[in-house]
Design a protein around this motif. Sequence first.
Motif, short mmCIF file in Angstrom:
data_model
loop_
_atom_site.label_atom_id
_atom_site.label_comp_id
_atom_site.label_asym_id
_atom_site.label_seq_id
_atom_site.Cartn_x
_atom_site.Cartn_y
_atom_site.Cartn_z
N ARG A 26 49.94 22.59 54.54
CA ARG A 26 50.73 22.40 55.32
C ARG A 26 50.67 23.87 55.97
O ARG A 26 50.76 24.87 55.17
CB ARG A 26 52.14 21.96 55.04
N LEU A 34 60.80 23.49 56.07
CA LEU A 34 59.71 22.94 55.13
C LEU A 34 60.08 23.51 53.71
O LEU A 34 59.86 22.73 52.68
CB LEU A 34 58.46 23.65 55.32
N GLU A 43 59.03 16.98 50.66
CA GLU A 43 57.69 17.33 51.12
C GLU A 43 56.91 17.93 49.96
O GLU A 43 57.42 18.46 49.01
CB GLU A 43 57.80 18.61 52.12
N GLN A 115 60.60 20.59 62.94
CA GLN A 115 61.85 20.43 61.79
C GLN A 115 62.11 18.94 61.80
O GLN A 115 61.90 18.20 62.80
CB GLN A 115 62.95 21.34 62.11
#
Length: 330
Positions: A26, A34, A43, A115
């Motif tokens: 990512r 994140l 995540e 976001q």
Amino acid sequence: MREFGYQRAHDVSGALALLDADPQARFLGGGTNLVDLMKAGVEWPGRLVDVRELPLDRIESTEDGGLRIGATVTNSDLAAHPEVRRRYPALTQAVLAGASGQLRNMATVGGNLLQRTRCGYFADVTKPCNKRVPGSGCPAIEGEHHNHAVLGASEHCVATHPSDMGVALTAFDAVVSYETADGAGESALTDFYLPVGDTPHRETALPPGALITAVTLPPTPTAARSRYRKVRERASYAFAIGSIAAALDVRDGVVHDVRLAFGAVASRPWRARTAERVLTGAPADTESFAAAADAELAAARPLPHNVYKVTLMRNLVVAVLSELTEEVTR
């Protein structure tokens, strides 16, 4: 937190190659969203590709009189830029209304647009969530939803998008530019965020592996007289329960041009085009503003605990447009 790799990219092509070589990678900008999601287990990237050193940190005027904002420009630098403050004051106000000074110093423009929702069920991996685990359900519909969507939601998801910046950018017809291994592309911000439908886990139209490189604001003279108003449950750093970005051009008591976008009421920044159509050519008075708000909010489908948002947004439209009218007619 699970172990993950980390690499720093120094050019766009290198960043794309790193992501292409690792499907679990990512891109990492400021990490203000994140990294939190990684800590919560939402995540799970196997590798972070740091893009902060890419040459995407400038704000420049375009040939036609707009502004091109690099994806790694920080929120703080965006809010302080003199041309943003002069030409798009609602954008400066929106950025300053979001997060704290420390977070704005880290957060980037590209990351802000990407976001993810602050819905508590999404962030809690012990709970079902169609956005996190497709097909698992949306407990917010029957559970805690006082700050959830009243527009554009579905039976699969009622979460809202948290960006303040995105609301102002939506009002001013911003365009997102990106790069992929196959070449460059762009998307109007109003098309960038996908409707919820039955696939709430698909949030944007960004192609897989794409890197946002810039956001371009077209020349919008009306934006020079604009305002962002955010309502939250406490005066300090908090996400909106309703917000509005508005720009208004009044001539001889009649609305010549108007731009409206709502925040915290849908899964994406909500461009209020119905209200804009109703207002254009109408008298610039509270009755017209209220009628336009009612026309836009006729599509609202609130849940039992967020009905208040319909009244809140109606009042915001009337209040902010009335204030802008007073400025125009002084």
